[in-house]
Each structure stands twice: as structure tokens, then as C-alpha cells.
Design an enzyme around this catalytic site. Structure first.
Site, PDB file in Angstrom:
ATOM      1  N   ALA A 278       0.841  -1.195   0.000  1.00  0.00           N
ATOM      2  CA  ALA A 278       0.000   0.000   0.000  1.00  0.00           C
ATOM      3  C   ALA A 278       0.874   1.242   0.000  1.00  0.00           C
ATOM      4  O   ALA A 278       1.968   1.270   0.535  1.00  0.00           O
ATOM      5  CB  ALA A 278      -0.912  -0.010   1.210  1.00  0.00           C
ATOM      6  N   LYS A 279       0.359   2.257  -0.662  1.00  0.00           N
ATOM      7  CA  LYS A 279       1.083   3.519  -0.815  1.00  0.00           C
ATOM      8  C   LYS A 279       1.428   4.134   0.539  1.00  0.00           C
ATOM      9  O   LYS A 279       2.464   4.735   0.713  1.00  0.00           O
ATOM     10  CB  LYS A 279       0.169   4.449  -1.609  1.00  0.00           C
ATOM     11  CG  LYS A 279       0.811   5.670  -2.168  1.00  0.00           C
ATOM     12  CD  LYS A 279      -0.206   6.394  -3.037  1.00  0.00           C
ATOM     13  CE  LYS A 279       0.127   7.863  -3.124  1.00  0.00           C
ATOM     14  NZ  LYS A 279      -0.933   8.620  -3.777  1.00  0.00           N
ATOM     15  N   ARG A 280       0.556   3.960   1.470  1.00  0.00           N
ATOM     16  CA  ARG A 280       0.750   4.614   2.768  1.00  0.00           C
ATOM     17  C   ARG A 280       1.256   3.673   3.849  1.00  0.00           C
ATOM     18  O   ARG A 280       0.980   3.830   5.016  1.00  0.00           O
ATOM     19  CB  ARG A 280      -0.569   5.250   3.216  1.00  0.00           C
ATOM     20  CG  ARG A 280      -0.983   6.407   2.353  1.00  0.00           C
ATOM     21  CD  ARG A 280      -0.315   7.706   2.821  1.00  0.00           C
ATOM     22  NE  ARG A 280      -0.471   8.732   1.823  1.00  0.00           N
ATOM     23  CZ  ARG A 280       0.496   9.103   0.973  1.00  0.00           C
ATOM     24  NH1 ARG A 280       1.682   8.559   1.031  1.00  0.00           N
ATOM     25  NH2 ARG A 280       0.269  10.031   0.088  1.00  0.00           N
TER      26      ARG A 280
END
Ligand SMILES: [Zn+2]
Length: 302
Positions: A278-280
Site C-alpha cells: 500500500a502507498k501509505r
């Protein structure tokens, strides 16, 4: 149904057979790093930037840093300072940017609103866009079977001019976004520098997409096209999650009368089992890795 096919003319690309017989001088390579300071820089983005830098260096080109800070509600000054620090720590360097200036300044999107307004005005005047009052929930509800993993739901066309479902009137306070009307059935083709020939069908692989947001800001698709064109970018290096967005953007380039750059999409960073991270994912923030004692040279290659 017959599907129309239209080839997109490249600019005088270095690899184009045409350019050898023409008098056109190949444009010098201009690449870009386009971080968004809505959080700490993530390893996945840093690796993509590393590839962008290598490609610019290989071609003796210029690298531009563009600060994608349009989303002021999520961009914090602290993240901007951290972004510069993390990029430099990773070994990235750029020749033009908000901190260095350059011939295409300003390099922060929050200071470029006049460019985006001019572009949306042009699209409105030419009839490429229409106002839409659907909420995200409306769009999801109208879909019989949304596909899992789609980057965004295919817009059902509720607000398209001529649609029987088009709302007759709307309250003056209803937030309005502007959607780009895609040419249904047209195949958008391009050759990706990493993944080779690509083809996406408008109206099937992606639908009418938002170019202007209800909070009166340009959507990502419009802002990057306007900036990459204005900044003379010759090759866009970014993550493979944006392959389909490139097809959308090809249509925007054409509607705005601009030549598209070349594209090079990098594989996404995945974990040991091949699942995309995930990007975050905070554990993969560059500064978290740095605090664990990792060095940039440990992190640059997948
Ligand atoms: Zn709508």
C-alpha cells in the site's frame, strides 16, 4: 460494434524512424520527479524516482522536480521539508524545481492554478467536458457489477448530455465536477518504454473521468497533462498503476492540442509474496527505513 482505432502521433521521438529522415532536431531529454507531500516519501516512489534519474542521466538530460501540492488539505509544510530531505538522502538531484527555479517556474502545482483554469476553459469551449453532480456513491450504485481492483469505477454516464438519466435540475449548492467525455469504442494505443505496446478501449477500459473537482481544483489527470506539456517533459517515468491513466491522458493531450511525451512505467514495489504494498505503508517510509539503519544503496534496487 466496430471499434475505431486511432494512432497517436509521437513527438519527434529519438526512436522514431521518421526523425532520421526529417530535419526535426530531437528534443533534449527532460524528465521529472513529481512527489506529492501528503505524507512521508515512500520507498516505492523513491525507487521510481531513481529510475527516472537514471534515464535522465543516461540521456544527458534535465530532471525537473515538480511539487504536486494541490491538495492543500493534506499537504503540510512539514511534509514538504521532509520531502526535500528524503529525496536528497536517497541520492536524487534535480536541475529545476521550486527550490532551484528554472525557465518553466513556478514548479509547485499550488502556484499554477491559472494554467489549469486556462486548460479547463479550453476543454469547455471545445465541448470535451460536461458538468457532473454525481457523488462517488452515486457512481458505485449505478454499476451492476463493479470490477474488483479497478482503478476507478466506470462512470455510467448519468450526467452526459443526452442521457435519459441526466438530472433535470440541481440545487444551486450541489457540488459540480467536470468530466471528460471519452470517445466510446476508440482504442488508445501507445508504446510504453518498459512494458511495450499498450491498447485501452475508451468507454470499456475506462469511462468519462473527472478533470475538475467539486472543490474547484483540477483533478490529477488534467494537472499533470498541463504541467508535463508546459514544462516540456519528453518522458514521464512513473509506476505501472498509472498505465491506464496514460490512455486517459493521451485523450487529454489531443483535446488540448498538445503532443504527448513518451512514457515509461516501472513495476510496482511488492512484498515477498508478490502483493503490492500500500502507498501509505508507514513501515516503508524512507525515514523509517533510515532510522532502522538502512542506507540508500541498500534500498535502491528491488
Ligand atoms: Zn454525474
Amino acid at each position: 460494434m466496430t471499434s475505431r482505432t486511432k494512432r497517436f502521433d509521437r513527438h519527434s521521438g529519438l526512436n522514431s524512424p521518421r526523425s532520421t529522415s526529417s530535419t526535426q532536431v530531437p528534443r533534449p531529454y527532460r524528465g521529472r520527479l513529481a512527489p506529492s507531500p501528503t505524507g512521508y516519501l515512500h520507498l516505492g516512489h523513491a525507487r521510481t524516482f531513481w529510475v527516472a534519474q537514471q534515464r535522465a542521466l543516461d540521456q544527458d538530460g534535465v530532471l525537473v522536480l515538480r511539487n504536486e501540492d494541490l491538495d492543500q488539505a493534506r499537504c503540510r509544510p512539514g511534509f514538504v521539508a521532509a520531502m526535500y530531505e528524503d529525496l536528497a538522502w536517497f541520492g536524487l538531484a534535480w536541475q529545476e524545481g521550486p527550490d532551484r527555479g528554472g525557465p518553466m517556474a513556478p514548479y509547485s502545482q499550488s502556484q499554477r492554478l491559472e494554467f489549469y483554469r486556462a486548460a479547463i476553459d479550453q476543454l469547455r469551449t471545445r465541448g470535451f467536458v460536461y458538468p457532473c453532480t454525481c457523488s462517488r456513491q452515486d457512481v458505485l450504485r449505478a454499476l451492476a457489477a463493479p470490477h474488483a481492483g479497478e482503478d476507478e469505477p466506470l462512470y455510467p454516464g448519468t450526467c452526459r448530455p443526452g442521457s435519459p438519466a441526466r438530472p433535470a435540475s440541481r440545487a444551486p449548492s450541489t457540488p459540480v465536477s467536470w468530466r471528460f467525455r471519452v470517445p466510446d469504442g476508440e482504442t488508445v494505443e501507445f508504446v510504453d518504454g518498459h512494458d511495450g505496446p499498450q491498447a485501452f478501449v475508451a468507454g470499456k477500459d475506462f469511462g468519462d473521468f473527472v478533470v475538475w473537482r467539486p472543490d474547484d481544483l483540477p483533478a490529477y489527470q488534467l494537472a499533470v497533462v498541463v504541467d508535463d506539456a508546459a514544462m516540456g517533459i519528453t518522458e514521464v517515468v512513473r509506476g505501472a498503476d498509472l498505465l491506464k491513466s496514460t490512455a486517459r491522458q493521451m485523450l487529454l493531450y489531443r483535446a488540448l492540442g498538445q503532443a504527448p511525451p513518451q512514457f515509461y512505467h516501472c513495476p510496482l514495489v511488492t512484498d515477498a509474496s508478490g502483493v503490492r504494498l500500500a502507498k501509505r505503508h508507514d513501515a516503508l517510509a524512507l525515514r523509517a527505513l533510515r532510522q532502522q539503519g538502512l542506507r540508500p544503496e541498500d534500498l535502491r534496487e528491488g
